[in-house]
Scaffold this active site. Structure first.
Site, short mmCIF file in Angstrom:
data_model
loop_
_atom_site.label_atom_id
_atom_site.label_comp_id
_atom_site.label_asym_id
_atom_site.label_seq_id
_atom_site.Cartn_x
_atom_site.Cartn_y
_atom_site.Cartn_z
N ASN A 9 39.24 43.63 39.48
CA ASN A 9 39.56 44.32 40.68
C ASN A 9 38.80 43.81 41.58
OD1 ASN A 9 40.48 45.77 42.88
ND2 ASN A 9 39.46 47.55 42.13
N LYS A 11 38.95 44.20 44.81
CA LYS A 11 38.85 45.20 45.96
C LYS A 11 39.16 44.43 47.16
CE LYS A 11 35.74 47.79 43.05
NZ LYS A 11 35.22 49.22 43.16
N HIS A 95 43.95 53.77 42.54
CA HIS A 95 42.43 53.62 42.40
C HIS A 95 41.71 54.76 43.03
CE1 HIS A 95 38.68 51.78 42.57
NE2 HIS A 95 39.09 51.13 41.41
N GLU A 97 39.22 54.74 45.08
CA GLU A 97 39.00 54.37 46.52
C GLU A 97 40.09 54.53 47.22
OE1 GLU A 97 37.43 50.49 45.43
OE2 GLU A 97 35.57 51.46 44.63
N GLU A 169 38.56 55.66 34.77
CA GLU A 169 37.70 55.42 35.64
C GLU A 169 37.07 56.75 36.33
OE1 GLU A 169 38.21 51.14 36.88
OE2 GLU A 169 38.98 52.48 38.60
N GLY A 175 31.19 51.16 41.03
CA GLY A 175 30.34 50.83 41.83
C GLY A 175 29.01 51.55 42.09
N SER A 215 31.47 50.45 36.73
CA SER A 215 30.40 49.59 36.41
C SER A 215 30.20 48.92 34.92
CB SER A 215 28.97 50.45 36.27
OG SER A 215 28.90 51.32 37.81
C1 PEP Z 1 37.03 49.42 39.90
O1 PEP Z 1 36.90 48.88 41.04
O2 PEP Z 1 37.90 49.83 39.36
C2 PEP Z 1 35.69 49.34 39.29
C3 PEP Z 1 35.50 50.19 37.98
O3 PEP Z 1 34.50 48.84 39.84
P1 PEP Z 1 33.18 48.56 39.41
O4 PEP Z 1 33.39 47.86 38.20
O5 PEP Z 1 32.53 47.80 40.49
O6 PEP Z 1 32.49 49.76 39.15
#
Ligand code: PEP
Length: 266
Positions: A9, A11, A95, A97, A169, A175, A215
């Site tokens: 992803n 983003k 997601h 976000e 997630e 993040g 992460s």
């Molecule tokens: C994501 O964007 O779905 C995500 C898990 O980000 P990160 O790996 O940066 O935590």
């Protein structure tokens, strides 16, 4: 047997001028057998990534990061599922976000899911609890409710639903550099598959791939892929770094080979 999937992803990173080169580099560094690789760039970069991968590694699938719940209409700035034809075959839905910034609800994500499936897009549906939910012992209930809210309206006879992928997630891990433990993530896959079974995925719930996201790096991917119920990762920050992606996919290839009963390629 469930596939092993590593989805990137990106983003709101990259632009049409640099996305193709990054995709090409990542594809070249992750050419491992039996791992399903998906790159999800911003909408504006889908064409550039598509052109780059068609010429270098067409096995890498391309996903969008969102799709609108209607087919067309007065929705300024939005992108519908039919518009993605020829640009993407996968899509990330719900997601955290987007739940946070665009106010997406489980009901809305469920409508997007229906549109995505009708358009032949393979959805990666995101669920996950907030930190306060985990600390209060509510993580399982929150995720179960999300699954119910998203999948409630999906008809049992919808054949395309066999393409669904779930990404667990935990919001506090996205993040932040703070990942869930492999054991906690594995426990949540049980909650997710039980939730899917309760929504009518009775025979198929065990076949639905469940990814971990939050992460993920080349250093910790092994903790997740060491859990038989976890089928890969949705990777954010680390997915923009070819070295990280090379390490993550190489580890995924070990799990994929083991599932197939084959020796790892190296
Ligand atoms: C994501 O964007 O779905 C995500 C898990 O980000 P990160 O790996 O940066 O935590």
């Amino acid at each position: 047997m469930r596939p092993v999937i590593i989805a990137a992803n990106w983003k709101m990173h990259t632009s049409p001028s640099d996305a193709g080169e990054l995709a090409r580099t990542i594809a070249a560094r992750t050419r491992e057998p039996h791992v399903v690789r998906v790159i999800c760039p911003p909408f504006l970069c889908l064409a550039a990534v598509g052109e780059a991968l068609a010429a270098s590694d067409p096995e890498v699938a391309i996903g969008a990061q969102n799709v609108h719940h209607e087919l067309a209409g007065a929705y300024t700035g939005e992108v519908s599922a039919p518009m993605l034809e020829g640009l993407a075959t996968w899509v990330i839905l719900g997601h955290s976000e987007r739940r946070r910034d665009a106010g997406e609800t489980d009901e809305l994500i469920g409508r997007k899911l229906g549109r995505a499936l009708s358009a032949g897009l393979r959805p990666i549906v995101c669920v996950g609890e907030q930190l306060q939910d985990r600390e209060a012992g509510r993580a399982d209930a929150v995720v179960r409710n999300q699954i119910e809210g998203i999948f409630r309206a999906l008809e049992a006879g919808n054949e395309a639903r066999s393409t669904v992928v779930i990404a667990y997630e935990p919001v506090w891990a996205i993040g932040t550099g703070r990942n869930a433990s492999g054991a906690d993530a594995a426990a949540m896959t049980g909650v997710i598959r039980a939730g899917l079974a309760a929504q009518g995925f009775v025979a198929e719930a065990e076949d639905v791939p469940v990814l971990y996201g939050g992460s993920v790096t080349s250093a910790n991917i092994g903790e997740f892929l060491g859990e038989p119920s976890i089928d890969g990762a949705l990777v954010g920050g680390a997915s923009l770094k070819p070295d990280e992606m090379a390490g993550i996919v190489a580890r995924a290839a070990i799990t994929a080979a083991a599932r197939l009963g084959q020796p790892a390629a190296r």
